[in-house]
Every structure is written in C-alpha cells, then in structure tokens.
Scaffold this motif. Sequence first.
Motif, PDB file in Angstrom:
ATOM      1  N   ASP A 102       0.834  -1.209   0.000  1.00  0.00           N
ATOM      2  CA  ASP A 102       0.000   0.000   0.000  1.00  0.00           C
ATOM      3  C   ASP A 102       0.868   1.258   0.000  1.00  0.00           C
ATOM      4  O   ASP A 102       0.574   2.227  -0.710  1.00  0.00           O
ATOM      5  N   GLU A 153       2.317   1.847  -3.454  1.00  0.00           N
ATOM      6  CA  GLU A 153       1.323   2.398  -4.371  1.00  0.00           C
ATOM      7  C   GLU A 153       1.135   3.891  -4.138  1.00  0.00           C
ATOM      8  O   GLU A 153       1.046   4.675  -5.090  1.00  0.00           O
ATOM      9  N   ARG A 213       4.069   5.683  -5.636  1.00  0.00           N
ATOM     10  CA  ARG A 213       4.007   5.735  -7.105  1.00  0.00           C
ATOM     11  C   ARG A 213       3.069   6.850  -7.563  1.00  0.00           C
ATOM     12  O   ARG A 213       3.384   7.596  -8.491  1.00  0.00           O
ATOM     13  N   GLN A 214       1.918   6.992  -6.888  1.00  0.00           N
ATOM     14  CA  GLN A 214       0.990   8.071  -7.228  1.00  0.00           C
ATOM     15  C   GLN A 214       1.628   9.433  -6.976  1.00  0.00           C
ATOM     16  O   GLN A 214       1.498  10.363  -7.783  1.00  0.00           O
TER      17      GLN A 214
END
Length: 380
Positions: free
Chosen positions: A287, A290, A293-294
């Motif tokens: 999590d 992720e 990465r955003q």
Amino acid sequence: MHGYCTIWLCILLPLHSLAQLSVDTSYNEESLVREVFFQANASLSHISFKGSYRALGLFEVNNEDFPLKKGIILSSGDAKSAGGPNQNPATSSVHRTAGDSYLDKLSGGTTYDASVLEFSFVPEQNTIAFEYIFASEEYPEFVGKGFHDVFAFVLTDLGSHRSYNLALVPETQLPVHVDHINSKRHNEWYIANAYRKSGQWYDLLEYDGLTQVLTAQAAVVPGRKYRIRLAIADVHDPMLDSSVLLKEKSFRSFNTPSTEIVTNSESTLVTPHTILFDWDSSELSPDAEEKLRQFADDVLLNAAKAIWVVGHTDSWGSDTYNEQLARRRVQTVVNYLARLGLKGKVRLYRRSKGENEPVANNADAFGRSQNRRVVVSAEF
C-alpha cells in the motif's frame, strides 16, 4: 583640530548607536507575550515569569541585514548587556536567583539564574511554530568543556501530560547549546562573532557567537489545551551570559495542508501523503509503495519545485533509537522515490523527528500505528 574632532564625534556616535541591538526591560510578561510574541489563532492564558526582570525584555534592531528586527529577549544575565559593540569576551551578570530542575536534568549539571517564561494556549489549528536565535558568551572558549548554558522550549499537552523540548538542532534530537552548534559541529547553523572586531555582528551584539534563525515547531490537536515553558539558565556557575531572542509575532498556529490542492500567490502544495510502517520497521508495504508511485507521478507530471520527506515514530523505545528509526524510514522512502525516477530531477529535503510530533495518542495500539509514519509533500 580638537573642535573638528568634537563635531565629528557628535555626528558619528548616533549612527553607531543605531547599529546596536537595544533592550527595554520595563515591559512585563503579559504585554510581551500578548502584544509582542503572539499571533492570532489560539487563545492565551496563565502567563507567568520566574527570574530577574533584568533578564526579560523587548529587543529592537535597527539593521536591515539582521534577521530579527524585534521581539522578546530572555537571558541568563542582564538582557541590556546584549547590545554591541562586542568589547568583552566574558560578559557576566549574576542575579543570585534560583536555577530550574528541568534544565538541571537537560544539562546534567546545576543551573543558576534561570529565567522562565510560561503561558497556556488552545490552538485552533494543527501546528504551532515560532522563530528564535540563541547567543552566548561561552562561544568559542568553552565549547566541549561542560559549561554550556542551557535553554529549552518545553511544550506540554495538558490532556495527555506528555512534554517535548522543541529547542532542537534541526533534523536531530540534540538540544541547542554551544556544544551542539559551533564552528566544528552543525556549523551550518553557527555564526562566529569574536570580540576583536572580526565577528559578523560585532557592532550589533555583545555575544561571541550565535545561531542562525531556528524554528521551533510541533503538531498539536486543535481545541486541546497546552502549556509552554521558555527557559534559560547558567550551568555549573553563574558566569558568562547567554540569551534567546524570540522573533516578534512569530508564535503562531496554522494548518498543515489537508485539502487536495492548497494554492497561494507563489506556489501550490500537494496534499501530504502519509506512509505508515509496521512496528520497529522501515520496510515499505504494498500500500505504501502504491501511494509513493501516485506521488511520484504527480511530481513528474507537474514539474515540482521541491519535495519534503519527514519521518516519525511512535513513543516506544528510547529517543536515540527512535531518531535512528525515523531516519531509516526516511531513507527507505527516498530510495524508492529515486527508483521511480525522481533522483536528480527535483530538490529534496528530508527531516527526521523521531517521536516528537505524534498525530495520535501513543497510549493505545491504533494511535501508535498512526504515528509510525513518513509524510511526503511537494511544492509546484
């Protein structure tokens, strides 16, 4: 010739005096805190002062280059002795007043002539901060010799009764004093001011050394009551003065950005992304990866000017261990962002705050899980 010399002295003396720092000790603690130090956005009460009133005053500087123009001076000696030129390497004022038990513990020695300014407040927003400079006659002769004067800005949450010293060397858990900021250690925060006219502020200040402007900051809970102690004292003996200069109107309450995009006239700040960690771990979860990465996509797509990576821990473990753990978490996030393509493309600032700025109650497991975090944000 004597007549001409007299005329020139009359002209030059006022100009010289304008370059000095001046101190007025006629103000009481109520007016200094309410009218000089405090901004809006927090209610204020129970203002008190302990020490000699010769050690507390309003300072003013008529010098465009000096970073603090006005504010409160809190001293272990006579505050009026702070003004330059620096013509004495050992200015000392002895008040024969008591020390302070908290400062005894912080310094590891007996303190003397303590000056302690306190007040309570209820912030309306989630962060408080203020700016200050520490200056001392113990520079440079007594660096590393155990005679460092001590000061602290102790913030106490009156709900949980947890206390934190906010007077820390940036990105460390070290209290600010002559052994921790000097010409050899953390010297990016140090300004020499030798009394033989070689100091940067020789005409302005009596003290032989001082810090750059530092910021004391902490996360707080809006609507909760806090108390802060601003304290300074001599250590081991009552000799050699030190002072803290608190910037005018710098004590403030403000919100860390909590909306999707916050815009002002100069920049746009992306919502901070909070990356949570398991107990005693600096490994990224799926999590967390992720979220990063955003975040990296936003930074690259919108050509960010700078990013910040700030590490935190819960309260379990020693201060030293938690500082090291926060640093490892920050490094893990920085390494991952580099692999995502940010290395060399944007200025990166990192800070490690250990357990000092919790966002939740460390008394329960859920609260501790929220405090084990790294916060990343970007400016566009």
